[in-house]
Design a protein around this motif. Structure first.
Motif, PDB file in Angstrom:
ATOM      1  N   ARG A 620      38.208  12.587  -3.702  1.00  0.00           N
ATOM      2  CA  ARG A 620      38.739  11.226  -3.544  1.00  0.00           C
ATOM      3  C   ARG A 620      39.502  11.068  -2.239  1.00  0.00           C
ATOM      4  O   ARG A 620      39.432  10.012  -1.600  1.00  0.00           O
ATOM      5  CB  ARG A 620      39.613  10.864  -4.742  1.00  0.00           C
ATOM      6  N   TYR A 624      38.487   8.351   0.568  1.00  0.00           N
ATOM      7  CA  TYR A 624      39.476   7.405   1.090  1.00  0.00           C
ATOM      8  C   TYR A 624      39.540   7.483   2.611  1.00  0.00           C
ATOM      9  O   TYR A 624      39.741   6.470   3.289  1.00  0.00           O
ATOM     10  CB  TYR A 624      40.846   7.703   0.480  1.00  0.00           C
ATOM     11  N   MET A 664      31.528   2.516  -6.260  1.00  0.00           N
ATOM     12  CA  MET A 664      32.405   2.052  -5.188  1.00  0.00           C
ATOM     13  C   MET A 664      31.617   1.782  -3.898  1.00  0.00           C
ATOM     14  O   MET A 664      31.991   0.922  -3.103  1.00  0.00           O
ATOM     15  CB  MET A 664      33.497   3.091  -4.888  1.00  0.00           C
ATOM     16  N   GLN A 665      30.526   2.516  -3.695  1.00  0.00           N
ATOM     17  CA  GLN A 665      29.708   2.333  -2.502  1.00  0.00           C
ATOM     18  C   GLN A 665      28.768   1.138  -2.610  1.00  0.00           C
ATOM     19  O   GLN A 665      28.128   0.761  -1.631  1.00  0.00           O
ATOM     20  CB  GLN A 665      28.870   3.584  -2.229  1.00  0.00           C
ATOM     21  N   ASP A 779      42.083   3.540  -6.847  1.00  0.00           N
ATOM     22  CA  ASP A 779      40.791   4.194  -6.998  1.00  0.00           C
ATOM     23  C   ASP A 779      39.743   3.317  -7.684  1.00  0.00           C
ATOM     24  O   ASP A 779      38.576   3.714  -7.761  1.00  0.00           O
ATOM     25  CB  ASP A 779      40.944   5.508  -7.766  1.00  0.00           C
ATOM     26  N   GLU A 780      40.139   2.150  -8.159  1.00  0.00           N
ATOM     27  CA  GLU A 780      39.156   1.235  -8.746  1.00  0.00           C
ATOM     28  C   GLU A 780      38.477   0.370  -7.700  1.00  0.00           C
ATOM     29  O   GLU A 780      37.616  -0.445  -8.025  1.00  0.00           O
ATOM     30  CB  GLU A 780      39.819   0.370  -9.822  1.00  0.00           C
ATOM     31  N   GLY A 781      38.869   0.521  -6.454  1.00  0.00           N
ATOM     32  CA  GLY A 781      38.104  -0.065  -5.368  1.00  0.00           C
ATOM     33  C   GLY A 781      38.294  -1.553  -5.172  1.00  0.00           C
ATOM     34  O   GLY A 781      39.299  -2.157  -5.560  1.00  0.00           O
ATOM     35  N   TYR A 820      39.653  -0.656   0.639  1.00  0.00           N
ATOM     36  CA  TYR A 820      38.963  -1.328  -0.453  1.00  0.00           C
ATOM     37  C   TYR A 820      39.237  -2.835  -0.488  1.00  0.00           C
ATOM     38  O   TYR A 820      38.714  -3.538  -1.343  1.00  0.00           O
ATOM     39  CB  TYR A 820      39.414  -0.753  -1.795  1.00  0.00           C
ATOM     40  N   ILE A 825      32.532  -5.448  -5.092  1.00  0.00           N
ATOM     41  CA  ILE A 825      31.353  -4.588  -5.018  1.00  0.00           C
ATOM     42  C   ILE A 825      30.096  -5.428  -4.889  1.00  0.00           C
ATOM     43  O   ILE A 825      29.867  -6.369  -5.635  1.00  0.00           O
ATOM     44  CB  ILE A 825      31.253  -3.710  -6.280  1.00  0.00           C
TER      45      ILE A 825
END
Length: 897
Positions: A620, A624, A664-665, A779-781, A820, A825
């Motif tokens: 992670r 980041y 996330m991508q 981390d949830e983007g 982010y 997304i």
């Protein structure tokens, strides 16, 4: 290892083949200029056989860099430095010189743990130009030490340099530096003296040699720098230089032996006797040498050797201590074995007795074992092993007990039990469990041995992911514990507290921890203190008391501050947990430093939760920082470790995390496909029944709920989320419920129900502020980041941000969420390969990603291993990869897997 560096001493030791610091030797001028130019390489590796002038070159470079001016630090390594704790301490002492005060620069760090972290920080954050030299790097083989050096390379600032001297290719991944033109590699051919360089070398020495004599000597030595240097030292004592050069011949080894004999033969009888009899010592001091050679004036002889440059150097830590050059020591020891083999045991015995009288049991035991006096070693271990065990000095105990013959150790079943503890925390529970079965200690009639067995059985089962069996094995023993608890009783209570916590029996776990703590108040077991605090922290974490959990993990990490081995042993168990808390607070730099220390140690031991958590956080951090390739590389390595060690939870966890990254991508379908591959129903049914730290927020259903909330049908996602949130709260899995409620807020927002989304977010933000949470949201983007940005701009958000504490938290969150914050997304274009893959290559790639070996791939595809290797070469070319793991990582990044 030494960090202070004297050019004259190095010349005497054979490591520095000319006094380059004095400016009278220019033989390595071209190489030195290439290394030291302002825009020079970040890392230099000078590689060649012993005596090829690596040390000379590095010393000249050090002198030139110092005149730049640039601060430098020098370390000469040996096999003992494969102990990570020793390596860290000596490296810290060397790096202290970079700040201008080697004695005080790190004085504030009173534990091995803080020293380890300060080391990485010193390298990464040093503001002025500096160079670190690591010589005789071939001695380093331990994965943990190699990983630390690898991490130091990765953290080198633009103005930092690392110079490595090694006989062999170092076990480091240098491909990226090579591709970036930041690596200079120098081999033996480049290190050899040319005739012109040899001429310059001898021109400044007596006696003067003719060009023909230099040419002949150069031809016989083939430019081997050590032979030329030692020949120069011998020539000064020869009546005829021409005759000496004429008889100078032989292979490298015979040349070394001949010259060593010549050096030894030139000493007085007293010095020769002193050299032989003290050659068994790793460190020399006058009082210690006096114990071995009582009839000689050892202080005077040491001074004579130092003044005469006879392969003797002062150690880094104490000016009163010396060490022989390793090659010279080895030669002296061989001569001692040949000339006086019967004296060796007596010399080791004298050294052992001297150290024992000084209250230093560690070298006393070392010499007893090295001298073959196993009776004395056993007697010393019988006294000192248990206190060392209580301090967590597992690697030391493992080394000693592994050196004792099995038949000798069999006479001390109690020491065999301690050997199992040491094996468990150095080579893993699987090997320790096999050893305990082989030794048949369960059948011992000794109550003390039985106490160890009762503690070890459930501990080993738990560490091998067999929690239910551990509970059944350990609870009957817990019921029989008395009031006065020994180390083993306390360890049993702690182990069963951990098992009970994993099974969700928190009340029972806390009662066991209270029992362990009462025993600790009467003993000094730092190992058990660490264990208790770490287990209690895990419970706090699951139940949502985040700050309290972080405080306990920090206490656990610092528990062994007075122990000499600290973080390199049992404390690594707590170190990964503390790193997880530091990561959660958003301090990624500190988390990365912790992980660089603890993940290699955890990998050596093979604890599933620590492997998963460690690799997950490292992946992670890489993501980041924008290094998606490194993210997939780390997850691929984690999955491979799971397959290799037969621990399916590890491999499946890597796939679940990979699915999150793919989402996330902007690859939602690839994310769902990865979750399907990870979803072993039997495995996850069992995992869900437990409270495993690594999988509280890492399991396929949570991944599917994330995909549904962010990219699927939000109404359907809400129905499932409500069920799972209620279930988590009923089970007091507060941390899990918190994560699911974040998904719920996103789903509500996607349904255009901003009021309900705001109502859902309000208590979550209050909790984040009060508990210091950050990464659980970051981390949830982009999807959650966008929602939080809109909430902060709303009336409800403005009201919340009216308080100073909320504003401080929001600023910290915004600093973390930067990458982010752009947009929610959306599907991203797949990254194409350099060249299309054939169906057979894709099949090989998938099998490779699943951790199969070449032979296993060949069997599944019904082809030869040679054909598999051909496919792998083609894959590396098409994916621009230089290893199997990198090929898989790049394929995942390109959406091919």
């Amino acid at each position: 290892m030494r960090h202070s560096f004297s050019m004259e001493h190095a010349l005497a030791s054979g490591k520095l083949n000319a006094p380059a610091a004095h400016g009278d030797h220019v033989a390595r001028l071209a190489l030195c200029e290439a290394i030291c130019r302002p825009e020079g390489p970040k890392v230099v590796v000078a590689r060649g056989p012993a005596g090829y002038g690596k040390t000379t070159l590095l010393a000249q470079c050090q002198a030139r860099l110092q005149s730049a001016p640039m601060r430098t630090a020098w370390l000469t390594l040996d096999r003992a430095d494969n102990d990570l704790s020793r390596f860290l301490r000596c490296l810290m002492a060397a790096l202290g010189a970079l700040s201008g005060d080697a004695s005080a620069a790190f004085a504030a760090h009173d534990s091995e743990d803080t020293l380890a972290l300060a080391l990485v920080e010193a390298v990464a954050s040093h503001e002025a130009p500096f160079a670190l030299v690591l010589d005789e790097f071939e001695a380093i083989t331990a994965p943990a030490v190699l990983d630390l050096v690898q991490d130091l390379i990765g953290r080198l600032p633009a103005h930092g340099r690392l110079l490595i001297g090694s006989r062999h290719t170092p076990g480091l991944a240098l491909g990226r530096l090579r591709a970036a033109n930041q690596l200079l590699e120098i081999d033996a051919a480049q290190l050899c003296f040319s005739v012109d360089e040899a001429t310059q070398f001898f021109a400044r020495r007596q006696p003067m040699l003719t060009p023909a004599e230099v040419e002949l000597l150069h031809r016989k030595t083939e430019g081997w720098a050590a032979a030329l240097c030692l020949a120069s030292a011998s020539l000064a004592r020869q009546p005829s230089a021409a005759a000496f050069i004429e008889r100078f011949s032989g292979s490298d080894q015979s040349v070394a032996d001949y010259l060593a004999q010549d050096v030894l033969a030139s000493q007085t009888p007293a010095l020769r006797r002193f050299l032989l009899r003290t050659s068994i010592l790793k460190q020399l001091s006058a009082p210690l040498c006096q114990a071995l050679v009582p009839d000689l004036d050892c202080a005077d002889l040491l001074q004579q050797l130092e003044d005469g440059h006879v392969l003797l150097t002062r150690t880094a830590t104490d000016e009163r201590h010396y060490r022989y050059h390793s090659l010279f020591a080895s030669y002296l020891q061989s001569q001692l074995r040949a000339q006086a083999p019967g004296d060796i045991a007596h010399l080791h015995l004298a050294a052992s007795r001297w150290y024992e009288a000084q209250g230093r049991p560690v070298p006393a035991i070392d010499h007893a074992i090295d001298g073959g006096d196993f009776g004395r070693a056993l007697a010393l271990l019988q006294t000192h092993a248990e206190p060392l065990l209580a301090e967590g000095r597992m690697r030391l105990l493992s080394r000693w007990l592994g050196q004792l013959p099995a038949a000798v150790l069999a006479t001390r079943p109690l020491l065999q039990a301690m050997q199992i503890w040491a094996t468990c925390f150095t080579r893993g529970p699987g090997e320790a469990s096999a050893l305990m079965a082989d030794l048949k200690l369960a059948g011992s009639a000794d109550p003390a041995v039985q106490a160890h067995v009762r503690a070890l059985q459930p501990l080993l089962l738990s560490m091998m992911d067999r929690q239910e069996e551990a509970y059944a094995a350990g609870m009957p023993s817990v019921a029989s514990l008395g009031d006065a608890l020994s180390f083993t009783d306390t360890a049993l209570a702690n182990a069963m507290a951990n098992v009970s916590a994993v099974l969700g029996r928190y009340h029972e776990a806390r009662a066991l921890l209270d029992t362990a703590r009462r025993a600790q108040s009467r003993s000094a077991s730092t190992f058990n203190l660490m264990y208790s605090e770490a287990v209690e922290g895990i419970i706090d974490l699951q139940e949502g008391r985040m700050r309290q959990a972080g405080a306990r993990f920090r206490m656990a990490v610092r528990a062994t501050r007075k122990g000499a081995y600290g973080q390199a042993n049992g404390n690594a168990w707590a170190g990964v947990l503390y790193a997880a808390w530091v990561y959660e607070t958003g301090d990624l730099a500190q988390a990365a430093r912790l992980l660089q220390v603890y993940v290699p140690l955890g990998r050596d031991v093979g604890l599933p939760d620590h492997l998963i958590l460690g690799y997950l956080m490292q992946a992670r951090v890489a993501f980041y920082e924008g290094d998606a390739e490194q993210t997939f590389y780390l997850l691929g390595e984690l999955e491979y470790l799971g397959h290799q060690r037969g621990l399916p939870r590890i491999a499946a966890s890597a796939r679940v995390e990979r699915a999150r990254v793919l989402l996330m991508q902007g690859h939602p379908q690839a994310s769902r496909d990865e979750l399907l591959r990870a979803d072993d129903a039997d495995l996850w049914r069992r995992v869900e029944a437990l409270r495993l730290p690594a999988n509280d927020l890492l399991y396929p259903r949570l991944g599917r709920l994330r995909c549904a909330a962010y990219d699927g049908d939000p109404a359907a996602a809400l129905l499932e989320l409500d069920q799972d949130i209620a279930k988590a709260l009923a089970a007091r899995r507060v941390r899990r419920a918190y994560k699911l409620q974040l998904f719920r807020a996103v789903a509500l927002s996607r349904m255009q129900d901003d009021g309900a989304a705001a109502a859902q977010l309000a208590p979550l933000l209050q909790t984040a502020q009060s508990e210091g949470l950050c990464r659980v949201l970051v981390d949830e983007g982009a999807a959650l980041a966008g929602l939080l940005q809109r909430h902060a701009a709303s009336a409800a958000g403005n009201a919340w941000l009216a308080s100073e504490g909320a504003r401080a938290w929001w600023q910290r969150y915004q600093a973390q969420v930067g990458p982010y914050a752009a947009a929610p997304i959306t599907p991203a274009a797949e990254s194409p390969c350099a060249e299309g893959l054939t169906p057979k290559e894709l099949r090989v790639l998938r099998l490779l990603a699943e951790g199969h070996s070449n032979s296993a791939i060949a069997r599944q595809l019904f082809v030869s291993e040679s054909t598999v290797r051909t496919h792998l070469r083609h894959l590396n070319v098409k994916l621009s990869a230089d290893s199997r793991t990198q090929a898989v990582a790049r394929a995942r990044s390109a959406g091919l897997l």
